[in-house]
Every structure is written in C-alpha cells, then in structure tokens.
Design a protein around this motif. Structure first.
Motif, mmCIF file in Angstrom:
data_model
loop_
_atom_site.group_PDB
_atom_site.id
_atom_site.type_symbol
_atom_site.label_atom_id
_atom_site.label_comp_id
_atom_site.label_asym_id
_atom_site.label_seq_id
_atom_site.Cartn_x
_atom_site.Cartn_y
_atom_site.Cartn_z
ATOM 1 N N PRO A 82 0.510 -1.515 0.035
ATOM 2 C CA PRO A 82 0.075 -0.019 -0.239
ATOM 3 C C PRO A 82 1.113 0.794 0.144
ATOM 4 C CG PRO A 82 -0.159 -0.639 1.799
ATOM 5 C CD PRO A 82 0.490 -2.447 0.887
ATOM 6 N N VAL A 83 2.106 1.384 0.913
ATOM 7 C CA VAL A 83 3.103 2.429 0.826
ATOM 8 C C VAL A 83 2.906 2.936 -0.733
ATOM 9 C CG1 VAL A 83 5.072 3.442 0.892
ATOM 10 C CG2 VAL A 83 3.868 2.102 3.461
ATOM 11 N N SER A 84 3.773 1.626 -1.507
ATOM 12 C CA SER A 84 4.045 1.696 -2.367
ATOM 13 C C SER A 84 2.856 2.292 -3.844
ATOM 14 C CB SER A 84 5.016 0.295 -2.595
ATOM 15 O OG SER A 84 5.309 1.034 -4.970
ATOM 16 N N ILE A 85 2.306 2.128 -3.436
ATOM 17 C CA ILE A 85 0.431 2.311 -4.177
ATOM 18 C C ILE A 85 0.568 4.155 -3.842
ATOM 19 C CG2 ILE A 85 -1.868 1.604 -4.224
ATOM 20 C CD1 ILE A 85 -1.129 -1.735 -3.975
ATOM 21 N N GLY A 86 0.346 4.343 -2.287
ATOM 22 C CA GLY A 86 0.312 4.880 -2.492
ATOM 23 C C GLY A 86 0.917 6.108 -3.022
ATOM 24 N N LEU A 87 2.051 6.473 -2.547
ATOM 25 C CA LEU A 87 3.495 7.101 -3.406
ATOM 26 C C LEU A 87 3.098 7.566 -4.989
ATOM 27 C CD1 LEU A 87 6.194 5.804 -1.441
ATOM 28 C CD2 LEU A 87 5.252 7.852 -1.207
ATOM 29 N N ALA A 88 2.720 5.862 -5.272
ATOM 30 C CA ALA A 88 3.156 5.727 -7.326
ATOM 31 C C ALA A 88 1.623 7.000 -6.942
ATOM 32 C CB ALA A 88 2.701 4.254 -7.886
ATOM 33 N N PHE A 89 0.416 6.770 -6.865
ATOM 34 C CA PHE A 89 -1.037 7.817 -7.305
ATOM 35 C C PHE A 89 -0.550 8.834 -6.966
ATOM 36 C CE2 PHE A 89 -4.567 9.855 -6.109
ATOM 37 C CZ PHE A 89 -5.112 9.691 -6.455
ATOM 38 N N ILE A 90 0.227 9.647 -6.038
ATOM 39 C CA ILE A 90 1.002 11.026 -5.966
ATOM 40 C C ILE A 90 1.488 11.486 -7.118
ATOM 41 C CG2 ILE A 90 2.067 12.790 -4.674
ATOM 42 C CD1 ILE A 90 1.226 11.129 -2.040
ATOM 43 N N VAL A 91 3.107 10.338 -7.543
ATOM 44 C CA VAL A 91 4.204 10.813 -8.690
ATOM 45 C C VAL A 91 2.656 10.857 -10.011
ATOM 46 C CG1 VAL A 91 5.694 9.678 -9.938
ATOM 47 C CG2 VAL A 91 5.686 9.512 -7.328
ATOM 48 N N GLU A 190 -12.265 20.220 -15.607
ATOM 49 C CA GLU A 190 -12.180 21.496 -15.677
ATOM 50 C C GLU A 190 -13.640 22.300 -15.541
ATOM 51 O OE1 GLU A 190 -9.664 23.799 -18.146
ATOM 52 O OE2 GLU A 190 -8.789 21.598 -17.526
ATOM 53 N N ALA A 191 -14.802 21.199 -15.013
ATOM 54 C CA ALA A 191 -15.824 21.513 -14.480
ATOM 55 C C ALA A 191 -15.127 21.869 -12.945
ATOM 56 C CB ALA A 191 -16.761 20.680 -14.455
ATOM 57 N N ALA A 192 -14.625 20.917 -12.247
ATOM 58 C CA ALA A 192 -14.023 21.216 -10.571
ATOM 59 C C ALA A 192 -13.184 22.546 -10.881
ATOM 60 C CB ALA A 192 -13.561 19.537 -10.882
ATOM 61 N N LYS A 193 -12.475 22.815 -11.768
ATOM 62 C CA LYS A 193 -11.432 23.869 -12.300
ATOM 63 C C LYS A 193 -13.156 25.103 -11.146
ATOM 64 C CE LYS A 193 -6.781 24.333 -13.521
ATOM 65 N NZ LYS A 193 -6.227 23.563 -14.687
ATOM 66 N N ILE A 194 -13.461 25.145 -12.622
ATOM 67 C CA ILE A 194 -14.571 26.371 -12.868
ATOM 68 C C ILE A 194 -15.166 26.150 -11.544
ATOM 69 C CG2 ILE A 194 -16.771 26.990 -13.249
ATOM 70 C CD1 ILE A 194 -15.254 25.346 -16.821
ATOM 71 N N ASP A 195 -15.398 25.912 -10.821
ATOM 72 C CA ASP A 195 -16.630 25.346 -9.470
ATOM 73 C C ASP A 195 -15.531 25.703 -8.394
ATOM 74 O OD1 ASP A 195 -18.740 24.828 -10.248
ATOM 75 O OD2 ASP A 195 -18.869 22.345 -10.056
ATOM 76 N N THR A 199 -6.789 22.433 -5.540
ATOM 77 C CA THR A 199 -6.221 20.539 -6.341
ATOM 78 C C THR A 199 -6.524 19.515 -5.086
ATOM 79 O OG1 THR A 199 -4.556 22.366 -7.466
ATOM 80 C CG2 THR A 199 -4.473 20.169 -7.376
ATOM 81 N N TRP A 200 -5.971 19.759 -4.242
ATOM 82 C CA TRP A 200 -6.100 18.663 -3.514
ATOM 83 C C TRP A 200 -7.684 18.474 -3.116
ATOM 84 C CZ3 TRP A 200 -8.845 18.172 1.498
ATOM 85 C CH2 TRP A 200 -9.028 19.418 1.394
ATOM 86 N N GLN A 201 -8.184 18.777 -3.539
ATOM 87 C CA GLN A 201 -9.800 18.489 -3.715
ATOM 88 C C GLN A 201 -10.480 17.495 -4.434
ATOM 89 O OE1 GLN A 201 -11.794 22.406 -3.249
ATOM 90 N NE2 GLN A 201 -12.568 21.217 -0.680
ATOM 91 N N THR A 202 -9.686 18.528 -6.560
ATOM 92 C CA THR A 202 -9.740 17.597 -7.241
ATOM 93 C C THR A 202 -9.059 16.141 -6.814
ATOM 94 O OG1 THR A 202 -9.391 19.554 -8.071
ATOM 95 C CG2 THR A 202 -9.806 17.829 -9.639
ATOM 96 N N VAL A 203 -8.362 16.212 -7.057
ATOM 97 C CA VAL A 203 -7.576 14.851 -6.065
ATOM 98 C C VAL A 203 -7.905 14.097 -5.209
ATOM 99 C CG1 VAL A 203 -5.087 13.486 -5.415
ATOM 100 C CG2 VAL A 203 -5.073 15.774 -6.759
ATOM 101 N N ARG A 204 -8.507 14.811 -4.212
ATOM 102 C CA ARG A 204 -9.123 13.590 -3.222
ATOM 103 C C ARG A 204 -10.665 13.006 -3.810
ATOM 104 N NH1 ARG A 204 -10.868 14.947 2.636
ATOM 105 N NH2 ARG A 204 -12.768 16.397 1.503
ATOM 106 N N SER A 205 -11.529 13.793 -3.691
ATOM 107 C CA SER A 205 -13.096 13.751 -4.638
ATOM 108 C C SER A 205 -13.283 13.085 -5.607
ATOM 109 C CB SER A 205 -13.948 14.262 -3.700
ATOM 110 O OG SER A 205 -13.478 15.804 -4.297
ATOM 111 N N ILE A 206 -12.313 13.635 -6.448
ATOM 112 C CA ILE A 206 -13.188 13.106 -8.225
ATOM 113 C C ILE A 206 -11.523 12.104 -8.567
ATOM 114 C CG2 ILE A 206 -12.759 14.011 -10.647
ATOM 115 C CD1 ILE A 206 -14.168 16.708 -9.403
ATOM 116 N N LEU A 207 -10.237 12.403 -8.175
ATOM 117 C CA LEU A 207 -9.179 11.231 -9.231
ATOM 118 C C LEU A 207 -9.391 10.395 -8.259
ATOM 119 C CD1 LEU A 207 -5.919 13.676 -10.301
ATOM 120 C CD2 LEU A 207 -8.338 12.828 -11.802
ATOM 121 N N TRP A 208 -9.068 10.487 -6.789
ATOM 122 C CA TRP A 208 -8.943 9.022 -6.331
ATOM 123 C C TRP A 208 -9.688 7.851 -6.368
ATOM 124 C CZ3 TRP A 208 -5.550 6.280 -4.103
ATOM 125 C CH2 TRP A 208 -5.733 5.226 -3.079
#
Lengths: 293, 275
Positions: A82-91, A190-195, A199-208
């Motif tokens: 899991p540690v490697s996966i977490g780091l890989a996600f960020i990268v 883009e939609a998230a950006k307009i809202d 950045t970290w919100q986009t990552v946490r609540s959309i990408l992840w």
C-alpha cells in the motif's frame, strides 16, 4: 462439403493449443499434483525411504515457531505494497498533467522495475551499510546521530527490505495509474476547476474515487506478487539476522533446499497457495462489484 | 513568464530531482565501480571519481569466473526461452481466442487456475523430476520450462480477441484455413504485442535468479544473477569489484529498456488495466 471443412478447421484448435498445453501439463499440472502428494510424506532428498505421514507436516507447521515468525515478517513485507501504491498515485497525478518532460520522468521512475533482480539488491546492501554507508552518511550529516542499523539489526532489517521493495514497485504502480488517469476526462477536471475546487480537493474527491478500481487491482496483484518474492531477500540477507527477514516464501525455499525437508516444504507451500487463492477470490468478487468503466 | 508556466516548471524541477533520487542507486553503483577502495565511503560523496580506475571492471571480465561466460549462459537461456515462449504462446492464444472447439473453455479455466499456483509449490517436484530426467544442473532445466508462459498466453489472447471477426470470416470465404489466417493476417497485425511480450519475457529470463538458484550448481553453467552472487561471496570486502560486477549485471537490462521503452511501458500498462 463446406461444413465438414469448417469442422476440420475447428479441430485445429487442439493443434494450436497442444504444444503449449504439453508444457503446462509437464511443468505446472504434474508438479502441482506431485507437490500435493509430497505434502503428506516425509520426503527428504537422497534419503531412500519415504513414508506417508498423513497430516504430520501440517501439524508440524502449526507448531513451528519459525512459521509464525515468517508469517509476521510476511505481513511486515506486505506493508510495502500500500505504501508503494500511495506514493505511485501521487507521482502519477503530478506527472499526468503538470510537468514538462513527462516521458523522460516516466522512464526514470520506471527504471528500477525493469532492472530488478539481485544486482540491485547488492547495491542496496552497500548503500545500507550501517557504519559508513552513504545512506547513514547523509542521515548523520543532517543531524541524526544514531541512524538505524538497517539490514544489520533484527529490529530494522525488515524495514530496510520494505524500502527496497517500495522503490522497486513504485514505477510499475505509477505506469498503471498513468494509464488509468488517461481515461479520466479532461472536461470533468475543467468543470471542477470552474467550481473553484482546490487541487487537493480535485485529487481527493474526483481522481482518487475514479481510479479506485485500479487501486484495488494494484493492491491485490501487488500482494500476490510480493508474497511470492524471495530472490531479493535471499540474495541480501538469507533471511537474517536471526530469522528477522525470513518471509514465508523464503521459509519454504530454505526448508526445501537448505535443509532438504522437501515434504515439509511442500506442506508450507500449499499454505502459501491458500493465501494466494484467498487474494484471488477477493479480486474476482471485488471486480464484479467495483468495475464501472 | 506567466504563473502557470512558472508553476509547471517548478513542479518539473521537483519531480526531476525526485527521479534522480530514484536512480541514485544506479549512479552510486557506477561511480563506485570506478573508485579506489579508500574512496568508497568517503563523505561527502564524490560522484565523479577523481581518477577513473578500470581495474575492477577488468577483474570482473577477465577473472577465473569471467562475466563473459555468464553473459553467454544467460544469453543462451534467455534467447532460446523467449523465442519458444513467444511462438508457443501466440499459437495457443490464437486457439483460445479465435477457434471454437470442444473443451476450450475448460482448458482455459485450467490455465487460469494454474496462475494461482506459486513457484514455491512447483520447485520441489520440478527438482525431483529434473533430477530423474537428467536435466538437473543443465541449462535445459531453465530453458524447457521457460518455453511455456501462461502470462504470455493471456496477453496474446487479449490482443487476438480485439481483432474484429469479420477479418477472419472474409478470409474463410476465400478458402483460407486457420493456419493461413494466423500466419498471414493475424500474426502480422500483432507485431507490437509480440515485441512487448518478447521484451518482457526476455527481461524475466535475464533477471531470473530463483530458478537458477534451485536448478544449477556448476559454476560454468551460472547465469548472470548467480555469477554475480558468486562473485560477491568470493569478494565480499572488495566493494568496488562488487559494484563493477553489479554494473555488468544491470547494463544489458538498461540497454534493453532504452531500446524497447515504448513497448515495455505500454505493454505493462495494457496488461494490467485490461486484464
């Protein structure tokens, strides 16, 4: 006339698969059955009489102190997944959208994975040298007076192996994440950006959440791949100091080929199989529920 | 310079720095292999040695157990295994993906279940079987099993499934059989997949330490990973020599990676996401 030709063509299926099937029978199926039989014997290499011992090997395993140490070490080793996966996600998130030289960076992060093997293990062995190795040299230089003994002490050896394994797996996980992130539509972001999402919100609540099937897949395949791994550990520590880096797969190898306790080793190897089977079943169940692309 | 460009440049620099940290073990390895024993653990680290000292590389390549021999052994095992594995798994994958016949799906289930069996289960029986067959402690103990890869069948099958069925049907109407469709139509289309499988398979065999460890004992049969281990056991205080040997072990993979980067990265990505 035409139909019988078609039928003959279908029989060709056996010819296509046949050569490969012969190998799978010889090198997978027969050995697997043989191993299953050996589990119930006291087979030792070169010893003339082999007896059927029933469940003795399994009983012995359950009473073997080293077996439990190996299980504990295996769990500590699997923490790296899991540690490697977490780091890989960020990268991967960073490389996906916000850098120049993306291809070069991707290649550099991936390089440890392709050059795997014992050669790299020996390099790490020197890097981790406790007294004057470069890693502890740097740690002392930044003010850590008593850096860990890494591979040389029972307390820290498993963590040192974890670091090597995280480093090794990172590039692989990153490549898979990059492929998954490419499927995420730019419009959504883009939609998230307009809202006005940060950045970290986009990552946490959309990408992840969007890449969660990939995370799940990486977790299971990573666990399976890691639990079978013993070459790097055998090369660097042979399971030591003490038994502090004896993981389950290494425990099996050493019983079979250091002590020639092959019946016993077979029994433990089927315990490993059961663990892998459980992971695989979880993967099937999970895929049915999770996959939504 | 606008803010977006500045940010992007800054992040690129940070990521570039971290990527250097990722490959620092390789840089340190190469650097150390050219140093003198006294310089190995000098701090601060001297990344570019003052005098390039080639003697360790000479030792690795000319000693009693030279890496030249290990290279030849590894090449023999890896090349033969890879050619066989790519051929046999392409054939089998075509059968599984594009021919309907009785028992096909059962056979495929058997393949699936064999993927769960870890190598640790198979080592002991293979050891006994190879000893009995007289191929223990020969290169055949690595090459023969190496001809068969279940992963390769899965990967090629995945590709063959993606080729539209109309293509085979048109050829069928023209009177072409499966062998002709396979060799003239489908296989040429699969070149990128074949390249990917070949590179990945080659790197497995080249890096394979575990099978060699179990099935080889004679020094003159050693492949590169075993030769490397042997070198390190015999020279365990010669850190420069160890790193020269490690360099010899790693360089071929780095070259393969630089040449086949595209295939490797795309192959790895597609095998996991689709699989």
């Amino acid at each position: 006339m035409k139909t019988s030709w078609m039928k003959r063509q279908q029989h060709l299926g056996y010819l296509f698969i046949g050569p490969n099937m012969i190998g799978v029978i010889l090198f997978f199926i027969i050995p697997a059955i043989y191993s299953f039989y050996l589990m119930f014997t006291d087979y030792k290499f070169m010893s003339p009489d082999t007896k059927f011992v029933g469940l003795d090997n399994i009983q012995r395993m359950l009473g073997d102190e080293v077996f439990y140490i190996a299980i504990k070490n295996t769990l500590m080793f699997l923490l790296s997944v899991p540690v490697s996966i977490g780091l890989a996600f960020i990268v991967a998130v960073v490389l996906n959208r916000s850098v120049y030289l993306k291809k070069l960076l991707r290649a550099l992060y991936f390089m440890p994975y392709i050059t795997s093997g014992v050669a790299v293990a020996f390099v790490w062995m020197l890097l981790f040298q406790p007294n004057n190795g470069p890693i502890n040299g740097i740690l002392r230089a930044i003010g850590i007076a008593n850096p860990p003994g890494w591979l040389s002490t029972m307390e820290s050896s498993m963590y040192a192996i974890d670091i090597i394994w995280i480093w090794f797996m990172l590039g692989y996980n990153m490549i898979i994440y990059l492929a998954a992130l490419q499927e995420v539509s730019g419009e959504l972001l883009e939609a998230a950006k307009i809202d006005g999402a940060r950045t970290w919100q986009t990552v946490r609540s959309i990408l992840w959440p969007l890449v969660s099937p990939t995370t799940f897949l990486l977790l299971i395949t990573g666990l399976i791949m890691s639990i079978k791994q013993f070459g790097i550990i055998q090369a660097i520590t042979q399971g030591g100091p003490g038994n502090s880096t004896t993981v389950l797969s290494l425990f099996i190898y050493q019983n079979a080929f250091r002590y020639y306790e092959m019946g016993y080793a077979s029994a433990v190897s089927w315990a490993l199989f059961v663990i892998i089977m459980i992971f695989t079943v979880v993967q099937w169940l999970g895929q049915k529920r999770w996959v939504h692309y | 310079m606008n803010k977006a460009v500045f940010n992007k440049s800054l992040i690129t620099l940070v990521m570039l720095f971290l990527s250097i940290v990722m490959i620092v073990p390789f840089l340190w390895m190469i650097s150390t292999s050219f140093k003198t024993p006294a310089e190995v653990f000098q701090y601060p680290i001297q990344w570019i040695p003052v005098h390039f000292n080639w003697s360790h590389h000479v030792k690795v390549w000319t000693g009693e157990n030279s890496f030249g021999l290990y290279y030849l052994n590894s090449l023999k095992v890896s090349v033969l295994s890879t050619i066989g594995a790519v051929t046999l798994s392409s054939l089998a994958a075509y059968g599984f993906a594009r021919i309907q016949f009785r028992g096909r799906d059962t056979m495929f289930m058997v393949y699936l279940s064999m993927m769960m069996v870890p190598p640790q289960v198979l080592f002991v029986p293979k050891f006994i079987m190879f000893d009995w067959a007289g191929i223990y402690n020969t290169h055949w103990a690595l090459i023969l099993p190496g001809l068969f890869t279940i992963f390769g069948v899965f990967m090629m099958r995945q590709f063959f499934l993606s080729v539209p069925h109309e293509i085979s049907e048109a050829a069928f109407i023209d009177g072409a059989g499966h062998f002709r469709i396979f060799s003239r139509i489908i296989l040429p289309m699969a070149k990128p997949s074949i390249a990917t499988l070949a590179i990945i398979d080659f790197s497995w065999h080249w890096n394979d330490y575990e099978n060699a460890l179990v099935f080889l004992i004679d020094h003159d049969l050693f492949t590169v990973p075993l030769g490397l281990q042997n070198f390190i056991l015999e020279n365990n205080v010669d850190y420069n020599g160890m790193m020269a040997a490690a360099t010899a072990g790693i360089i071929p993979m780095i070259i393969v990676f630089l040449i086949g980067q595209k295939y490797i990265i795309e192959g790895v990505a597609s095998s996991a996401v689709k699989g």
